[in-house]
Design an enzyme around this catalytic site. Structure first.
Site, PDB file in Angstrom:
ATOM      1  N   HIS A  41      -3.074   6.884   1.909  1.00  0.00           N
ATOM      2  CA  HIS A  41      -3.487   5.594   1.347  1.00  0.00           C
ATOM      3  C   HIS A  41      -4.942   5.361   1.708  1.00  0.00           C
ATOM      4  O   HIS A  41      -5.354   5.524   2.868  1.00  0.00           O
ATOM      5  CB  HIS A  41      -2.609   4.471   1.900  1.00  0.00           C
ATOM      6  CG  HIS A  41      -3.205   3.125   1.674  1.00  0.00           C
ATOM      7  ND1 HIS A  41      -3.624   2.694   0.435  1.00  0.00           N
ATOM      8  CD2 HIS A  41      -3.494   2.110   2.541  1.00  0.00           C
ATOM      9  CE1 HIS A  41      -4.130   1.482   0.543  1.00  0.00           C
ATOM     10  NE2 HIS A  41      -4.060   1.101   1.810  1.00  0.00           N
ATOM     11  N   CYS A  49       0.801  -1.229   0.000  1.00  0.00           N
ATOM     12  CA  CYS A  49       0.000   0.000   0.000  1.00  0.00           C
ATOM     13  C   CYS A  49       0.834   1.280   0.000  1.00  0.00           C
ATOM     14  O   CYS A  49       0.324   2.351  -0.337  1.00  0.00           O
ATOM     15  CB  CYS A  49      -0.928   0.004   1.209  1.00  0.00           C
ATOM     16  SG  CYS A  49      -1.877  -1.511   1.394  1.00  0.00           S
ATOM     17  N   ASN A  99     -10.174  -0.216  -1.221  1.00  0.00           N
ATOM     18  CA  ASN A  99      -8.727  -0.217  -1.003  1.00  0.00           C
ATOM     19  C   ASN A  99      -8.057  -0.813  -2.243  1.00  0.00           C
ATOM     20  O   ASN A  99      -8.120  -2.015  -2.475  1.00  0.00           O
ATOM     21  CB  ASN A  99      -8.401  -1.043   0.244  1.00  0.00           C
ATOM     22  CG  ASN A  99      -6.916  -1.081   0.567  1.00  0.00           C
ATOM     23  OD1 ASN A  99      -6.071  -0.797  -0.280  1.00  0.00           O
ATOM     24  ND2 ASN A  99      -6.589  -1.449   1.799  1.00  0.00           N
TER      25      ASN A  99
END
Length: 315
Positions: A241, A113, A271
């Site tokens: 993020h 990430c 995500n």
């Protein structure tokens, strides 16, 4: 050594949209349960025959077009991804082939990430050192391909997509557009976020990640601002993020960016791992929510409990 800047961005998401209602028909969950815990309403999911490099190439082509460049103008391609199934050719080489590039250096970075902000820093260093003139930095992940669709705690989180940025040297007399990176990790807690096994599957220890992100990351993010020569109050936007709205909002608040637009693309995209930051930033620019020259905090975190952040100026 010269400075660097982002000259353009582009993003791409697959056509298929998976809603919370769709997920409720697959696992024991509901729209209310998902939105109250992670803030996500929808996510885009790539087709089985739509590989990571195809997502990346679409985003890259848009960034090049926005910069007024051709594929042959790029001499370094960096792709941040953790969902490449094949080892070789790597994703960067595949993207270069898809776009018909000449002979760029091609490298993949797997920092999950936090991959895009690590790759952006690497491109910044390469251009500053004179080993590249123009770099294409891409974050691309196909998280749906590694999701456990029987686990309601993790499958509701993920989405697919890509975002890309063109990085080149600043013009004479122009201030740098990419600030110094601050990066690190917590190696002994690498087990908190995993993509492991055969076939590989995504899993995480949600509470551990939440506690770490909301308590440890805000002071680090403030140091990123200090290195970049701005105060949190001066930020025009904060692009963290896009992990979970319950992480994004408290972290942004603790940073003290009281005047900033806070990217909340997680609500519609889920995500998307390494794609999440360039995807969200590209959308903010496309919608006109931030203007050229505005200072923006980019801060990636998550897999490996790694983090990396820098202040950039909006192209």
């Amino acid at each position: 050594m010269t400075g660097t800047r982002i000259t353009a961005l582009g993003h791409y998401q697959p056509a298929k949209v998976l809603t919370n209602e769709d997920l409720a028909a697959m696992v024991d969950t509901s729209d209310e349960w998902i939105r109250s815990r992670v803030g996500i309403r929808t996510r885009h999911v790539a087709a089985e025959d739509e590989p990571v490099d195809e997502l990346a190439a679409h985003a890259a082509a848009k960034a090049l077009a926005a910069a007024g460049l051709t594929p042959g103008d790029i001499d370094l391609v960096l792709v941040a991804t953790s969902t490449a199934i094949d080892r070789s050719p790597n994703m960067a080489a595949r993207v270069a082939a898809r776009l018909g590039m000449g002979s760029p250096a091609v490298m993949d970075l797997n920092v999950v990430c936090a991959g895009f902000t690590h790759a952006l820093a690497t491109a910044d260093h390469a251009v500053r050192a004179g080993s590249a003139e123009r770099a294409l930095v891409i974050g691309a992940d196909k998280m749906a391909a590694v999701a456990d669709w029987s686990d309601r705690t993790s499958c509701v989180l993920v989405g697919d997509g890509a975002g890309a940025a063109v990085v080149e040297a600043t013009r004479e007399g122009e201030r740098p557009g990419i600030g110094p990176v601050l990066w690190g990790s917590v190696p002994e807690m690498g087990h908190a976020v995993r993509i492991e096994g055969t076939p590989p599957r995504f899993a995480q220890e949600g509470q551990s990640v939440y506690r770490w992100a909301t308590t440890q990351l805000p002071p680090i993010a403030r140091k990123v601002c200090e290195r970049g020569g701005v105060t949190p109050e001066e930020l025009a936007a904060v692009v963290l993020h896009q992990a979970n709205l319950r992480i994004i909002e408290p972290v942004a608040q603790k940073i003290g960016a009281v005047n900033a637009v806070i990217a909340r693309d997680v609500v519609e995209s889920g995500n998307t791992s390494a794609a999440s930051i360039p995807l969200a930033l590209s959308k903010l620019i496309e919608r006109g929510e931030i203007e050229s020259g505005d200072p923006v905090l980019l801060f990636g975190f998550g897999g490996n409990l790694s983090y990396a952040g820098q202040i950039v100026r909006c192209p």
